[in-house]
Scaffold this active site. Structure first.
Site, PDB file in Angstrom:
ATOM      1  N   GLU A 149      -9.303 -10.818  -8.025  1.00  0.00           N
ATOM      2  CA  GLU A 149      -8.369  -9.705  -7.804  1.00  0.00           C
ATOM      3  C   GLU A 149      -7.179  -9.794  -8.756  1.00  0.00           C
ATOM      4  O   GLU A 149      -6.733  -8.779  -9.298  1.00  0.00           O
ATOM      5  CB  GLU A 149      -7.929  -9.695  -6.337  1.00  0.00           C
ATOM      6  CG  GLU A 149      -9.069  -9.307  -5.397  1.00  0.00           C
ATOM      7  CD  GLU A 149      -8.733  -9.429  -3.917  1.00  0.00           C
ATOM      8  OE1 GLU A 149      -9.604  -9.080  -3.102  1.00  0.00           O
ATOM      9  OE2 GLU A 149      -7.624  -9.853  -3.556  1.00  0.00           O
ATOM     10  N   ASN A 180      -2.325  -0.038   6.741  1.00  0.00           N
ATOM     11  CA  ASN A 180      -1.837  -1.293   7.319  1.00  0.00           C
ATOM     12  C   ASN A 180      -0.907  -2.042   6.359  1.00  0.00           C
ATOM     13  O   ASN A 180      -0.792  -3.276   6.418  1.00  0.00           O
ATOM     14  CB  ASN A 180      -3.000  -2.158   7.807  1.00  0.00           C
ATOM     15  CG  ASN A 180      -3.951  -2.557   6.700  1.00  0.00           C
ATOM     16  OD1 ASN A 180      -3.788  -2.122   5.559  1.00  0.00           O
ATOM     17  ND2 ASN A 180      -4.931  -3.366   7.020  1.00  0.00           N
ATOM     18  N   TYR A 220     -12.390  -2.197  -3.776  1.00  0.00           N
ATOM     19  CA  TYR A 220     -12.907  -2.310  -2.412  1.00  0.00           C
ATOM     20  C   TYR A 220     -14.432  -2.166  -2.362  1.00  0.00           C
ATOM     21  O   TYR A 220     -14.982  -1.803  -1.321  1.00  0.00           O
ATOM     22  CB  TYR A 220     -12.251  -1.256  -1.520  1.00  0.00           C
ATOM     23  CG  TYR A 220     -10.851  -1.644  -1.057  1.00  0.00           C
ATOM     24  CD1 TYR A 220     -10.632  -2.773  -0.289  1.00  0.00           C
ATOM     25  CD2 TYR A 220      -9.753  -0.858  -1.377  1.00  0.00           C
ATOM     26  CE1 TYR A 220      -9.364  -3.129   0.145  1.00  0.00           C
ATOM     27  CE2 TYR A 220      -8.467  -1.196  -0.939  1.00  0.00           C
ATOM     28  CZ  TYR A 220      -8.294  -2.336  -0.171  1.00  0.00           C
ATOM     29  OH  TYR A 220      -7.040  -2.689   0.266  1.00  0.00           O
ATOM     30  N   LYS A 277       0.820  -1.220   0.000  1.00  0.00           N
ATOM     31  CA  LYS A 277       0.000   0.000   0.000  1.00  0.00           C
ATOM     32  C   LYS A 277       0.856   1.273   0.000  1.00  0.00           C
ATOM     33  O   LYS A 277       2.082   1.219   0.186  1.00  0.00           O
ATOM     34  CB  LYS A 277      -0.941  -0.049   1.206  1.00  0.00           C
ATOM     35  CG  LYS A 277      -1.927  -1.222   1.128  1.00  0.00           C
ATOM     36  CD  LYS A 277      -2.942  -1.173   2.253  1.00  0.00           C
ATOM     37  CE  LYS A 277      -3.902  -2.339   2.153  1.00  0.00           C
ATOM     38  NZ  LYS A 277      -4.991  -2.258   3.164  1.00  0.00           N
ATOM     39  N   HIS A 301      -2.265  -5.727   1.540  1.00  0.00           N
ATOM     40  CA  HIS A 301      -3.547  -6.406   1.335  1.00  0.00           C
ATOM     41  C   HIS A 301      -3.249  -7.787   0.800  1.00  0.00           C
ATOM     42  O   HIS A 301      -2.350  -7.954  -0.026  1.00  0.00           O
ATOM     43  CB  HIS A 301      -4.410  -5.649   0.311  1.00  0.00           C
ATOM     44  CG  HIS A 301      -5.575  -6.468  -0.172  1.00  0.00           C
ATOM     45  ND1 HIS A 301      -6.771  -6.514   0.495  1.00  0.00           N
ATOM     46  CD2 HIS A 301      -5.698  -7.322  -1.228  1.00  0.00           C
ATOM     47  CE1 HIS A 301      -7.588  -7.350  -0.133  1.00  0.00           C
ATOM     48  NE2 HIS A 301      -6.961  -7.842  -1.190  1.00  0.00           N
TER      49      HIS A 301
HETATM   50  P1  CMP Z   1      -7.436  -4.702   3.569  1.00  0.00           P
HETATM   51  O1  CMP Z   1      -6.988  -6.041   4.034  1.00  0.00           O
HETATM   52  O2  CMP Z   1      -6.845  -4.177   2.323  1.00  0.00           O
HETATM   53  O3  CMP Z   1      -9.021  -4.717   3.421  1.00  0.00           O
HETATM   54  C1  CMP Z   1      -9.843  -3.587   3.639  1.00  0.00           C
HETATM   55  C2  CMP Z   1      -9.071  -2.419   4.135  1.00  0.00           C
HETATM   56  O4  CMP Z   1      -9.859  -1.424   4.749  1.00  0.00           O
HETATM   57  C3  CMP Z   1      -8.126  -2.856   5.242  1.00  0.00           C
HETATM   58  O5  CMP Z   1      -7.109  -3.654   4.735  1.00  0.00           O
HETATM   59  C4  CMP Z   1      -7.730  -1.522   5.818  1.00  0.00           C
HETATM   60  O6  CMP Z   1      -6.754  -0.845   5.031  1.00  0.00           O
HETATM   61  C5  CMP Z   1      -9.044  -0.766   5.718  1.00  0.00           C
HETATM   62  N1  CMP Z   1      -9.771  -0.763   6.992  1.00  0.00           N
HETATM   63  C6  CMP Z   1     -10.336  -1.811   7.610  1.00  0.00           C
HETATM   64  N2  CMP Z   1     -10.924  -1.427   8.759  1.00  0.00           N
HETATM   65  C7  CMP Z   1     -10.712  -0.104   8.865  1.00  0.00           C
HETATM   66  C8  CMP Z   1     -11.068   0.879   9.820  1.00  0.00           C
HETATM   67  N3  CMP Z   1     -11.777   0.558  10.908  1.00  0.00           N
HETATM   68  N4  CMP Z   1     -10.684   2.146   9.603  1.00  0.00           N
HETATM   69  C9  CMP Z   1      -9.984   2.478   8.503  1.00  0.00           C
HETATM   70  N5  CMP Z   1      -9.612   1.584   7.534  1.00  0.00           N
HETATM   71  C10 CMP Z   1      -9.970   0.319   7.730  1.00  0.00           C
END
Ligand code: CMP
Length: 140
Positions: free
Chosen positions: A128, A114, A51, A11, A117
């Protein structure tokens, strides 16, 4: 367990901090092979489509903004039990809850930023991968 493919995104918080190689090292050390990889600056429409399942969630706007703020690296990873193996290497979505030694524990900034993904099931992995790569771009 058969050899599988999974889809991965490094990311914007990773590219911004020049951590692509560090994350790839974790992926390869876990026995996963990077069989396709490209760096792209994704559009709002691409992020919203990718998403789409989260469209009604309160963090959707923030998520799309974050994913389009800087380049990402999209990847196809291959290996035994690759989908679960990569999820184990990534760690929990919330880095505060991620196990020691996982990518998110060691690199993630927050629940949103985070770092990585990974697909959650064979069907989503296939979808995907197809969204980002043609067959001839994947070289196993
Ligand atoms: P990912 O595994 O890419 O799948 C969905 C994404 O949404 C997740 O990682 C985070 O980057 C984001 N995400 C999930 N929960 C939250 C949250 N509570 N607040 C902000 N971003 C979130």
């Amino acid at each position: 367990m058969a050899v599988q493919r999974t889809f991965s995104i490094l990311k914007p918080d990773v590219t911004r901090r020049n951590l692509t190689g560090a994350i790839n090292q974790r992926i390869e050390a876990a026995g996963l092979r990077i069989v396709a990889q490209k760096r792209v600056h994704i559009t709002k429409a691409q992020a919203e489509a990718f998403y789409g399942v989260h469209r009604e969630r309160p963090f959707f706007g923030e998520l799309v903004e974050m994913m389009t703020a800087a380049p990402v690296v999209v990847q196809v990873l291959e290996g035994e039990n690759a989908i679960q193996r990569y999820r184990d290497v990534m760690g929990a979505t919330n880095p505060a809850k991620a196990d020691a030694g996982t990518i998110r524990k060691d690199f993630a900034l927050s629940m949103g930023e985070n770092s990585v993904h990974g697909s959650d099931a064979p069907e989503t992995a296939a979808q995907e991968i197809a969204q980002w790569f043609s067959d001839d771009e994947i070289v196993g």
